[in-house]
Design a protein around this motif. Structure first.
Motif, PDB file in Angstrom:
ATOM      1  N   THR A  66      70.981 -51.730 -31.072  1.00 20.67           N
ATOM      2  CA  THR A  66      69.675 -52.382 -31.200  1.00 20.67           C
ATOM      3  C   THR A  66      69.272 -52.884 -29.817  1.00 20.67           C
ATOM      4  O   THR A  66      70.086 -52.942 -28.897  1.00 20.67           O
ATOM      5  N   GLY A  67      68.007 -53.265 -29.710  1.00 18.67           N
ATOM      6  CA  GLY A  67      67.565 -53.953 -28.514  1.00 18.67           C
ATOM      7  C   GLY A  67      68.047 -55.394 -28.522  1.00 18.67           C
ATOM      8  O   GLY A  67      68.687 -55.854 -29.472  1.00 18.67           O
ATOM      9  N   PRO A  68      67.720 -56.146 -27.466  1.00 21.98           N
ATOM     10  CA  PRO A  68      68.208 -57.512 -27.357  1.00 21.98           C
ATOM     11  C   PRO A  68      67.479 -58.506 -28.249  1.00 21.98           C
ATOM     12  O   PRO A  68      67.955 -59.622 -28.441  1.00 21.98           O
ATOM     13  N   ARG A  69      66.324 -58.080 -28.810  1.00 17.54           N
ATOM     14  CA  ARG A  69      65.500 -59.003 -29.587  1.00 17.54           C
ATOM     15  C   ARG A  69      64.915 -58.262 -30.781  1.00 17.54           C
ATOM     16  O   ARG A  69      64.285 -57.215 -30.623  1.00 17.54           O
ATOM     17  N   ALA A  70      65.136 -58.799 -31.970  1.00 17.93           N
ATOM     18  CA  ALA A  70      64.534 -58.211 -33.166  1.00 17.93           C
ATOM     19  C   ALA A  70      63.115 -58.755 -33.328  1.00 17.93           C
ATOM     20  O   ALA A  70      62.879 -59.949 -33.127  1.00 17.93           O
ATOM     21  N   LEU A  71      62.192 -57.870 -33.667  1.00 15.10           N
ATOM     22  CA  LEU A  71      60.826 -58.312 -33.923  1.00 15.10           C
ATOM     23  C   LEU A  71      60.197 -57.409 -34.966  1.00 15.10           C
ATOM     24  O   LEU A  71      60.597 -56.255 -35.141  1.00 15.10           O
ATOM     25  N   SER A  72      59.239 -57.943 -35.683  1.00 13.99           N
ATOM     26  CA  SER A  72      58.568 -57.185 -36.732  1.00 13.99           C
ATOM     27  C   SER A  72      57.603 -56.179 -36.113  1.00 13.99           C
ATOM     28  O   SER A  72      57.207 -56.300 -34.943  1.00 13.99           O
ATOM     29  N   PHE A  73      57.212 -55.195 -36.903  1.00 13.74           N
ATOM     30  CA  PHE A  73      56.186 -54.260 -36.443  1.00 13.74           C
ATOM     31  C   PHE A  73      54.901 -55.004 -36.103  1.00 13.74           C
ATOM     32  O   PHE A  73      54.222 -54.680 -35.123  1.00 13.74           O
ATOM     33  N   GLY A  74      54.566 -56.001 -36.919  1.00  8.53           N
ATOM     34  CA  GLY A  74      53.361 -56.766 -36.651  1.00  8.53           C
ATOM     35  C   GLY A  74      53.415 -57.454 -35.305  1.00  8.53           C
ATOM     36  O   GLY A  74      52.436 -57.460 -34.548  1.00  8.53           O
ATOM     37  N   ALA A  75      54.573 -58.054 -34.979  1.00  5.84           N
ATOM     38  CA  ALA A  75      54.731 -58.712 -33.691  1.00  5.84           C
ATOM     39  C   ALA A  75      54.693 -57.706 -32.549  1.00  5.84           C
ATOM     40  O   ALA A  75      54.123 -57.980 -31.478  1.00  5.84           O
ATOM     41  N   ALA A  76      55.300 -56.538 -32.753  1.00  3.54           N
ATOM     42  CA  ALA A  76      55.280 -55.506 -31.717  1.00  3.54           C
ATOM     43  C   ALA A  76      53.855 -55.035 -31.452  1.00  3.54           C
ATOM     44  O   ALA A  76      53.428 -54.900 -30.295  1.00  3.54           O
ATOM     45  N   VAL A  77      53.105 -54.789 -32.518  1.00  4.09           N
ATOM     46  CA  VAL A  77      51.714 -54.360 -32.362  1.00  4.09           C
ATOM     47  C   VAL A  77      50.891 -55.452 -31.679  1.00  4.09           C
ATOM     48  O   VAL A  77      50.026 -55.165 -30.833  1.00  4.09           O
ATOM     49  N   ALA A  78      51.155 -56.702 -32.008  1.00  2.34           N
ATOM     50  CA  ALA A  78      50.426 -57.809 -31.378  1.00  2.34           C
ATOM     51  C   ALA A  78      50.702 -57.843 -29.873  1.00  2.34           C
ATOM     52  O   ALA A  78      49.788 -58.138 -29.073  1.00  2.34           O
ATOM     53  N   GLU A  79      51.936 -57.554 -29.460  1.00  7.04           N
ATOM     54  CA  GLU A  79      52.235 -57.522 -28.032  1.00  7.04           C
ATOM     55  C   GLU A  79      51.478 -56.401 -27.331  1.00  7.04           C
ATOM     56  O   GLU A  79      50.965 -56.581 -26.222  1.00  7.04           O
ATOM     57  N   ILE A  80      51.402 -55.248 -27.981  1.00  4.43           N
ATOM     58  CA  ILE A  80      50.651 -54.132 -27.402  1.00  4.43           C
ATOM     59  C   ILE A  80      49.166 -54.481 -27.318  1.00  4.43           C
ATOM     60  O   ILE A  80      48.501 -54.210 -26.304  1.00  4.43           O
ATOM     61  N   ALA A  81      48.640 -55.103 -28.375  1.00 10.92           N
ATOM     62  CA  ALA A  81      47.228 -55.484 -28.378  1.00 10.92           C
ATOM     63  C   ALA A  81      46.922 -56.459 -27.252  1.00 10.92           C
ATOM     64  O   ALA A  81      45.912 -56.324 -26.530  1.00 10.92           O
ATOM     65  N   ALA A  82      47.795 -57.451 -27.065  1.00 11.86           N
ATOM     66  CA  ALA A  82      47.571 -58.440 -26.013  1.00 11.86           C
ATOM     67  C   ALA A  82      47.635 -57.799 -24.628  1.00 11.86           C
ATOM     68  O   ALA A  82      46.846 -58.132 -23.735  1.00 11.86           O
ATOM     69  N   ALA A  83      48.564 -56.864 -24.445  1.00 11.36           N
ATOM     70  CA  ALA A  83      48.741 -56.241 -23.135  1.00 11.36           C
ATOM     71  C   ALA A  83      47.618 -55.269 -22.801  1.00 11.36           C
ATOM     72  O   ALA A  83      47.281 -55.081 -21.627  1.00 11.36           O
ATOM     73  N   THR A  84      47.051 -54.637 -23.826  1.00 13.44           N
ATOM     74  CA  THR A  84      45.979 -53.661 -23.600  1.00 13.44           C
ATOM     75  C   THR A  84      44.593 -54.283 -23.682  1.00 13.44           C
ATOM     76  O   THR A  84      43.605 -53.655 -23.281  1.00 13.44           O
ATOM     77  N   GLY A  85      44.498 -55.503 -24.248  1.00 19.48           N
ATOM     78  CA  GLY A  85      43.203 -56.135 -24.431  1.00 19.48           C
ATOM     79  C   GLY A  85      42.371 -55.474 -25.510  1.00 19.48           C
ATOM     80  O   GLY A  85      41.146 -55.608 -25.530  1.00 19.48           O
ATOM     81  N   ARG A  86      43.041 -54.783 -26.432  1.00 18.15           N
ATOM     82  CA  ARG A  86      42.336 -54.081 -27.504  1.00 18.15           C
ATOM     83  C   ARG A  86      42.735 -54.678 -28.843  1.00 18.15           C
ATOM     84  O   ARG A  86      43.829 -55.231 -28.998  1.00 18.15           O
ATOM     85  N   GLU A  87      41.860 -54.519 -29.827  1.00 15.34           N
ATOM     86  CA  GLU A  87      42.158 -54.997 -31.167  1.00 15.34           C
ATOM     87  C   GLU A  87      42.959 -53.930 -31.910  1.00 15.34           C
ATOM     88  O   GLU A  87      42.488 -52.808 -32.120  1.00 15.34           O
ATOM     89  N   ILE A  88      44.194 -54.276 -32.286  1.00 14.22           N
ATOM     90  CA  ILE A  88      45.064 -53.356 -33.019  1.00 14.22           C
ATOM     91  C   ILE A  88      45.673 -54.146 -34.168  1.00 14.22           C
ATOM     92  O   ILE A  88      46.237 -55.218 -33.953  1.00 14.22           O
TER      93      ILE A  88
END
Length: 274
Positions: free
Chosen positions: A179-201
């Motif tokens: 596994t990676g060093p940190r478990a996170l939900s799909f929702g949290a992962a998508v939120a990180e991508i949205a914040a980094a891209t400045g797009r609504e996902i």
């Protein structure tokens, strides 16, 4: 280097296999990465292509294509050709998701008589730029796992562990869960991508949302319901606890999802015009 030092990488052009091959070459190892489009050509469905790929290699990395079983007779042919060590890329969710072909492949490798290591990674960070790229670009990803936290791991870390298994003896006879060093939900992962891209996902973790999305993609209902059943069992398993195995084997931290996202944004992975 002579042929007796060559490492065969089957599935050497995909997300993980290409990284395994690149790391081996960077370490000065002779690599034969094969697929249906290489020379020599390798096709799981064509036993006539196996001999040229297997000739003169004592060590073999195997990554089976999606939903593809290990063909009967392949491992005996590999041993007859001189293969003495097999590293199998498997999947951490194989029992929960009902991946019978991988369960059988694992058992066949254990029973083969060769030295073996089986590597079971969790979801890849890079799934968001392969399987999930278009839904992310479209602004809505549906995977029916609710808010259960997953063990997303970077493909480079997976490859580094698999190279360690191919080139050293410390992991012989081990089933390695990554596994990676940190478990996170799909929702949290998508939120990180949205914040980094400045797009609504948005993320929809319901069976109904997934069913609707897959029907729109033309997937047959029986396949959709089979997948929903597997994802439901994955959600019922609950939150993933990071294994710490990457850190133990590589003696360094695994790559965090946030670092992956920053790099992916720099590479313009989720640019709709890309």
């Amino acid at each position: 280097m002579g042929l007796d030092n060559t490492i065969l990488v089957i599935g050497g052009t995909g997300t993980v296999g290409s990284r395994v091959a690149a790391r081996l070459r960077a370490a000065g190892r002779d690599v034969r990465a094969v697929s249906r489009h290489t020379v020599p050509r390798f096709d799981w469905a064509d036993p006539g292509t196996w001999a040229a790929a297997l000739d003169g290699v004592p060590t073999m990395f195997v990554l089976l294509p999606d939903q593809t079983a290990m063909p009967e007779g392949f491992l005996p042919a590999a041993l007859r050709a001189g293969v003495r060590r097999v590293v199998l890329h498997s999947d951490r969710g194989l029992e929960v998701m009902g991946l019978d072909h991988l369960q059988r492949a694992e058992q066949e490798v254990r029973d083969s008589g060769a030295e073996w290591t089986i590597v079971r990674p969790d979801w890849f960070h890079q799934d968001f730029e392969t399987f999930f790229r278009q839904p992310v670009i479209d602004g809505r990803l549906c995977v029916p796992v609710g808010d259960a936290r997953q063990g997303f791991i970077d493909a480079d870390d997976i490859a580094a562990v698999e190279v360690a298994a191919l080139t050293g003896d410390d992991l012989l006879g081990e089933l390695v869960e990554l596994t990676g060093p940190r478990a996170l939900s799909f929702g949290a992962a998508v939120a990180e991508i949205a914040a980094a891209t400045g797009r609504e996902i948005t993320f929809d973790g319901t069976a109904g949302g997934y069913r609707e999305a897959m029907r729109a993609d033309g997937l047959p209902d029986e396949v959709i319901e089979m997948l929903i059943g597997g994802f439901g069992r994955l959600a019922a398993r609950g939150d993933t606890k990071p294994t710490g195995t990457v850190e133990r084997i590589l003696n360094r931290p695994g790559r965090d999802f946030s670092d992956y996202v920053a790099d992916a944004v720099a590479r313009d992975v989720w640019n709709p015009a890309g």
